[in-house]
Design an enzyme around this catalytic site. Sequence first.
Site, PDB file in Angstrom:
ATOM      1  N   PRO A 191       0.798  -1.240   0.000  1.00  0.00           N
ATOM      2  CA  PRO A 191       0.000   0.000   0.000  1.00  0.00           C
ATOM      3  C   PRO A 191       0.833   1.295   0.000  1.00  0.00           C
ATOM      4  O   PRO A 191       0.572   2.179  -0.815  1.00  0.00           O
ATOM      5  CB  PRO A 191      -0.833  -0.125   1.284  1.00  0.00           C
ATOM      6  CG  PRO A 191      -0.905  -1.597   1.567  1.00  0.00           C
ATOM      7  CD  PRO A 191       0.414  -2.146   1.100  1.00  0.00           C
ATOM      8  N   LYS A 206       4.377   8.920 -11.694  1.00  0.00           N
ATOM      9  CA  LYS A 206       3.117   8.320 -11.223  1.00  0.00           C
ATOM     10  C   LYS A 206       2.258   9.341 -10.473  1.00  0.00           C
ATOM     11  O   LYS A 206       1.044   9.433 -10.709  1.00  0.00           O
ATOM     12  CB  LYS A 206       3.447   7.124 -10.322  1.00  0.00           C
ATOM     13  CG  LYS A 206       2.264   6.502  -9.614  1.00  0.00           C
ATOM     14  CD  LYS A 206       1.322   5.813 -10.570  1.00  0.00           C
ATOM     15  CE  LYS A 206       0.080   5.321  -9.844  1.00  0.00           C
ATOM     16  NZ  LYS A 206      -0.928   4.799 -10.738  1.00  0.00           N
ATOM     17  N   THR A 225       2.846   2.437  -5.274  1.00  0.00           N
ATOM     18  CA  THR A 225       2.906   3.893  -5.454  1.00  0.00           C
ATOM     19  C   THR A 225       3.299   4.499  -4.116  1.00  0.00           C
ATOM     20  O   THR A 225       2.537   4.397  -3.144  1.00  0.00           O
ATOM     21  CB  THR A 225       1.540   4.447  -5.877  1.00  0.00           C
ATOM     22  OG1 THR A 225       1.141   3.799  -7.080  1.00  0.00           O
ATOM     23  CG2 THR A 225       1.617   5.947  -6.102  1.00  0.00           C
ATOM     24  N   LYS A 242      -4.379   9.046  -1.046  1.00  0.00           N
ATOM     25  CA  LYS A 242      -2.955   8.873  -0.716  1.00  0.00           C
ATOM     26  C   LYS A 242      -2.080   9.485  -1.824  1.00  0.00           C
ATOM     27  O   LYS A 242      -1.149  10.240  -1.554  1.00  0.00           O
ATOM     28  CB  LYS A 242      -2.642   7.378  -0.574  1.00  0.00           C
ATOM     29  CG  LYS A 242      -1.191   7.071  -0.240  1.00  0.00           C
ATOM     30  CD  LYS A 242      -0.836   5.613  -0.478  1.00  0.00           C
ATOM     31  CE  LYS A 242      -0.509   5.343  -1.931  1.00  0.00           C
ATOM     32  NZ  LYS A 242       0.114   4.044  -2.183  1.00  0.00           N
TER      33      LYS A 242
HETATM   34  P1  NAD Z   1      -4.311  -3.678  -1.691  1.00  0.00           P
HETATM   35  O1  NAD Z   1      -4.533  -3.011  -0.378  1.00  0.00           O
HETATM   36  O2  NAD Z   1      -5.440  -4.396  -2.374  1.00  0.00           O
HETATM   37  O3  NAD Z   1      -3.088  -4.726  -1.561  1.00  0.00           O
HETATM   38  C1  NAD Z   1      -1.983  -4.546  -0.735  1.00  0.00           C
HETATM   39  C2  NAD Z   1      -1.634  -5.901  -0.127  1.00  0.00           C
HETATM   40  O4  NAD Z   1      -0.434  -5.761   0.633  1.00  0.00           O
HETATM   41  C3  NAD Z   1      -2.692  -6.434   0.833  1.00  0.00           C
HETATM   42  O5  NAD Z   1      -3.109  -7.717   0.403  1.00  0.00           O
HETATM   43  C4  NAD Z   1      -1.987  -6.469   2.192  1.00  0.00           C
HETATM   44  O6  NAD Z   1      -2.405  -7.563   3.003  1.00  0.00           O
HETATM   45  C5  NAD Z   1      -0.553  -6.611   1.767  1.00  0.00           C
HETATM   46  N1  NAD Z   1       0.421  -6.180   2.764  1.00  0.00           N
HETATM   47  C6  NAD Z   1       0.473  -5.046   3.498  1.00  0.00           C
HETATM   48  N2  NAD Z   1       1.570  -5.019   4.262  1.00  0.00           N
HETATM   49  C7  NAD Z   1       2.240  -6.163   4.025  1.00  0.00           C
HETATM   50  C8  NAD Z   1       3.460  -6.710   4.510  1.00  0.00           C
HETATM   51  N3  NAD Z   1       4.215  -6.085   5.423  1.00  0.00           N
HETATM   52  N4  NAD Z   1       3.839  -7.919   4.025  1.00  0.00           N
HETATM   53  C9  NAD Z   1       3.098  -8.573   3.122  1.00  0.00           C
HETATM   54  N5  NAD Z   1       1.932  -8.101   2.614  1.00  0.00           N
HETATM   55  C10 NAD Z   1       1.514  -6.917   3.071  1.00  0.00           C
HETATM   56  O7  NAD Z   1      -3.726  -2.537  -2.648  1.00  0.00           O
HETATM   57  P2  NAD Z   1      -3.665  -2.551  -4.257  1.00  0.00           P
HETATM   58  O8  NAD Z   1      -4.905  -1.948  -4.792  1.00  0.00           O
HETATM   59  O9  NAD Z   1      -3.209  -3.885  -4.725  1.00  0.00           O
HETATM   60  O10 NAD Z   1      -2.506  -1.451  -4.476  1.00  0.00           O
HETATM   61  C11 NAD Z   1      -1.132  -1.757  -4.228  1.00  0.00           C
HETATM   62  C12 NAD Z   1      -0.293  -0.544  -4.652  1.00  0.00           C
HETATM   63  O11 NAD Z   1      -0.529  -0.287  -6.050  1.00  0.00           O
HETATM   64  C13 NAD Z   1      -0.652   0.749  -3.903  1.00  0.00           C
HETATM   65  O12 NAD Z   1       0.528   1.469  -3.659  1.00  0.00           O
HETATM   66  C14 NAD Z   1      -1.559   1.481  -4.884  1.00  0.00           C
HETATM   67  O13 NAD Z   1      -1.514   2.891  -4.703  1.00  0.00           O
HETATM   68  C15 NAD Z   1      -0.981   1.049  -6.227  1.00  0.00           C
HETATM   69  N6  NAD Z   1      -1.929   1.052  -7.372  1.00  0.00           N
HETATM   70  C16 NAD Z   1      -3.196   0.519  -7.250  1.00  0.00           C
HETATM   71  C17 NAD Z   1      -4.049   0.535  -8.366  1.00  0.00           C
HETATM   72  C18 NAD Z   1      -5.462  -0.043  -8.284  1.00  0.00           C
HETATM   73  O14 NAD Z   1      -6.224   0.152  -9.249  1.00  0.00           O
HETATM   74  N7  NAD Z   1      -5.824  -0.750  -7.219  1.00  0.00           N
HETATM   75  C19 NAD Z   1      -3.615   1.088  -9.580  1.00  0.00           C
HETATM   76  C20 NAD Z   1      -2.317   1.572  -9.668  1.00  0.00           C
HETATM   77  C21 NAD Z   1      -1.467   1.553  -8.556  1.00  0.00           C
END
Ligand code: NAD
Length: 295
Positions: free
Chosen positions: A65, A168, A93, A243
């Site tokens: 995250p 980004k 990100t 964020k």
């Molecule tokens: P999400 O919250 O669905 O997934 C994050 C995962 O990380 C969760 O499953 C959580 O359990 C895991 N996690 C957290 N801390 C951890 C640790 N210490 N060890 C292991 N696992 C851990 O988030 P997402 O939507 O997959 O987004 C991930 C990143 O990508 C973010 O930075 C977000 O800003 C970026 N992003 C998301 C999108 C989107 O459409 N969802 C698009 C572009 C970029």
Amino acid sequence: MHIAFIGLGNMGSGMAANLARAGHAVHAFDLSAEALARATAQGCTAAATAADAVKGADAIVTMLPAGHHVQSVLSQSILPMAAPGTLMLDCSTIDVETARGLAAQAEAAQLGFVDAPVSGGIAAADAGTLTFMVGGTPEAFAAAQPILAVMGKAIIHAGPAGSGQAAKICNNMLLGASMIATAEAFTLAQNLGLDPQTFFDISSKASGQCWSMTSYCPVPGPVPAAPSNRDYQGGFASALMLKDLKLAQAAADASNTPTPMGAQAEALYQTLAGMGGGALDFSAIIKLLNGSLGK
Ligand code: NAD
């Protein structure tokens, strides 16, 4: 290759599955047992800890995250466990300064590092059609390229470490502002008696056309795959958009750049989150504008 994949959420699960499908041995870890089970069902091997996933890896992908999550995984699991020469690709990100700090720590441990945040959302993560904006040395970029190519359709070297994150947050500041503008236009159109589909048919072929409208329309109907058709569930959470807008404002302050639209976008997403809409997709900003939030 043996690839450690840490963070199997909305985005990471599809990305890890694509690496496994391409024949890589993906050793996956997530704090969520449910996320880990989904990854193993898609061909990844579950690791008991992040350090276990990293042991013996040629490359490590993190999709977490925020910056502090990546820093803690680097400090606690990657630096103690990764062999010199291992490449780390952080696809989360996060802020530019943290990304540069991660690169410096990785370099000091003789690890390669790229910041490689993505654009494209969950559908593109699943389909392997993400856009990656990459910061790092030319050598690290060259090493990362074939791995990223499995998960994306466009891989662009933005410059030295941190440049991927800079690209980004500028992109997402534009996206947040354009989604709010699109939602405002559809709300006003409806209040003026226009059918949303009719307004879409016109504006998507006129000068108001933008990605927020044609690929991610905030009203249900015109773009069937958009989260607006699923009551704004899934997709890109408003809390994550907030964020990114905060990261953009912090970077704007630090670089003395006036970004009044970005500041307004941050304020509106802050209001949406404050009213309980943080878990909804970011196109739910329309519910704040048309007064339907919580109804
Ligand atoms: P999400 O919250 O669905 O997934 C994050 C995962 O990380 C969760 O499953 C959580 O359990 C895991 N996690 C957290 N801390 C951890 C640790 N210490 N060890 C292991 N696992 C851990 O988030 P997402 O939507 O997959 O987004 C991930 C990143 O990508 C973010 O930075 C977000 O800003 C970026 N992003 C998301 C999108 C989107 O459409 N969802 C698009 C572009 C970029």
